[in-house]
Design an enzyme around this catalytic site. Structure first.
Site, PDB file in Angstrom:
ATOM      1  N   LYS A  79       0.846  -1.197   0.000  1.00 40.42           N
ATOM      2  CA  LYS A  79       0.000   0.000   0.000  1.00 40.42           C
ATOM      3  C   LYS A  79       0.876   1.240   0.000  1.00 40.42           C
ATOM      4  CE  LYS A  79      -3.891   2.052   2.558  1.00 40.42           C
ATOM      5  NZ  LYS A  79      -4.820   1.883   3.699  1.00 40.42           N
ATOM      6  N   SER A 160      -9.792   2.283   2.874  1.00 36.58           N
ATOM      7  CA  SER A 160      -8.876   2.960   1.971  1.00 36.58           C
ATOM      8  C   SER A 160      -7.934   2.010   1.219  1.00 36.58           C
ATOM      9  CB  SER A 160      -8.027   3.955   2.771  1.00 36.58           C
ATOM     10  OG  SER A 160      -7.206   3.289   3.720  1.00 36.58           O
ATOM     11  N   SER A 184     -10.324   0.018   7.263  1.00 36.17           N
ATOM     12  CA  SER A 184      -9.760   0.100   5.907  1.00 36.17           C
ATOM     13  C   SER A 184      -9.030  -1.140   5.430  1.00 36.17           C
ATOM     14  CB  SER A 184      -8.831   1.313   5.806  1.00 36.17           C
ATOM     15  OG  SER A 184      -9.577   2.508   5.829  1.00 36.17           O
TER      16      SER A 184
END
Length: 494
Positions: A79, A160, A184
């Protein structure tokens, strides 16, 4: 025909160790898969050289008879919230565009030390603020899933960590790092039919992870199944002297401790999680999860978490307040984008840089956070939200007197279409209704796929555990996984 990209972390690790295939073959196949899946927009930066170099090192070590590293031959997606030395890390925001850290985050360094390689940096909601991956400054990620009822709308992969969930689900990475502030990891895992765990706050170092809300942010793995998450989490967790919130505790052998036998365990069903307007499909899945827990030998008990109704408003005071403080460092002076209008002074530069660099959702949360921290409003909002947070944590403590884990839905719906909720921030925030309470309490929680809705989209079940009881969470999740028998995967349209 089965290909190497169909394999998860455990099977790749074991296959490389056994010599069934080489790490280089694995890396080549995943590098090709990443390149082919560009329409998903899951990757912001591709790093095939990193993945191939790690693979070659794994093959050379095996040829030399050296003991294999825990993740030797396993390529991962990272990420874009994690700093990676010499590789751009933007948190999906224009304000950090072009920023290449000169250091490695503690978690990614642990993964490289374990033998893993990096396929690239994954797209996400800007500064981890969002539930649909639509706030990224570099375009939204598109879920690999499509509805089976004839609708062909592009769907949100959750957020997210939407790039991570989409990449794992699309089989272009075997596993990925995610971060979870209010859900998330878990919500995008539920939307895309994969597994994802948020460990106890402090289990994984936050050093080198771009901060959103420091008292809530926690890194965790996202992978094909529970076992792969356990393998990856073992390498991510551990004490870090560079992080003041890091827990100085030994890392358990979670993979070795996996068991789906729930005999003697009590599974709590919180009555307050039956929210108004919850779809019948979510309720039906929840009831099916309860039946699976009974089948695994668990005793089902009803529990009360009376302050759950206040969790979401408390979270959307605390998290923006911490974001307002954390994001003050992005001023155009030290790194990232700088907007300097002609004749501008220092304050003008700050204003122009932030106006150009931050997206609308980030600005919204900074404004909310600055407001609730301002003189005259601090006690009325932030102090009260902090008190509610303590009451929510106390609710969980009382629940543990009668149960070992909690079972709830992960999200109040299946994946929605891109653009469907962007005009209504409150509707978007409600996606976190089931995940936020455990985040406020710092508890470990995991989402596993339980089935499909009427449109053929994945639905997830959530297990919440006691502090530091990741093993209990993993084991209960494994019991669900085995009984659900979830094998659905998106058809490759990209």
């Amino acid at each position: 025909m089965m290909t190497l990209t169909d394999l998860g972390i455990r099977d790749i690790r074991d296959g490389v160790r056994a010599g069934t295939f080489s790490a280089r073959e694995v890396a080549n196949d995943f590098v090709a898969a990443v390149a082919k899946a560009k329409p998903l927009n899951a990757f912001l930066v591709e790093t095939p050289d990193h993945a191939l170099a790690a693979a070659d090192a794994a093959d050379a070590a095996r040829a030399a008879g050296e003991a294999p590293k825990p993740l030797a031959g396993v390529p991962l997606g990272i990420k874009d919230l994690f700093c990676t030395k010499g590789v751009e890390a933007t948190a999906a925001s224009h304000i950090l565009e072009g920023f290449k850290p000169q250091y490695e985050s503690s978690i990614t360094q642990k993964l490289w030390d374990a033998g893993a390689g990096m396929l690239g940096k994954l797209n996400m909601d800007q500064f981890a603020m969002g539930s649909s991956n639509e706030t990224s400054a570099f375009g939204n990620v598109i879920s690999p899933w499509r509805r089976s009822d004839g609708g062909n709308a592009a769907l949100a992969p959750g957020g997210s960590s939407g790039g991570s969930s989409a990449a794992v689900s699309a089989r272009i990475v075997p596993g990925a790092t995610g971060t979870d502030t209010g859900g998330s990891i878990r919500q995008p895992a539920a939307f895309t039919g994969i597994a994802g765990i948020k460990p106890t706050y402090g289990r994984c170092s936050r050093w080198g992870v771009v901060a959103f809300a420091s008292s809530l942010d926690q890194a965790g793995p996202m992978a094909r199944d529970v076992t792969d998450c356990a393998i990856m989490l073992e390498q991510m967790a551990g004490f870090d002297a560079k992080d003041a919130t890091s827990l100085d505790l030994a890392v358990p052998q979670w993979e070795a401790g996996l068991s789906s036998d729930m005999k003697g365990k009590r599974v709590g069903i919180p009555r307050e999680y039956r929210v108004d307007g919850m779809p019948a499909e979510i309720e039906a899945l929840w009831q099916q999860g309860i039946a699976w827990m009974r089948d695994a030998g668990a005793e089902i008990v009803e529990v009360s978490l009376p302050h759950t109704r206040y969790a979401l408003p408390a979270y959307y005071i605390i998290a923006p307040a911490e974001a307002s403080s954390n994001l003050a460092r992005y001023d155009g002076v030290r790194y990232g984008v700088r907007d300097l209008p002609d004749g501008a002074g220092l304050q003008d530069m700050y204003a122009a840089t932030r106006a150009a660099g931050f997206g609308d959702e980030v600005k919204r949360r900074i404004l909310i956070g600055t407001y609730v921290l301002s003189a005259g409003f601090y006690d009325a909002y932030f102090t009260q939200a902090s008190k509610v947070r303590a009451l929510i944590a106390r609710d969980f403590e009382r629940a543990w007197e009668t149960c070992d884990v909690l079972l709830t839905p992960t999200a109040p719906s299946a994946a929605f279409a891109l653009g469907e909720k962007m005009a209504d921030p409150l509707a978007m925030y409600l996606n976190d209704v089931f995940t936020v309470p455990s985040s406020l309490a710092g508890l470990p929680a995991m989402s596993v796929p339980g089935g499909l809705d009427a449109g053929g989209l994945p639905l997830g079940l959530q297990i919440i555990g006691k502090p530091l009881d990741e093993q209990g969470v993993l084991n209960a999740s494994l019991a669900i996984e085995q009984r659900a028998g979830f094998t659905a995967r998106p058809e490759a349209w990209w």
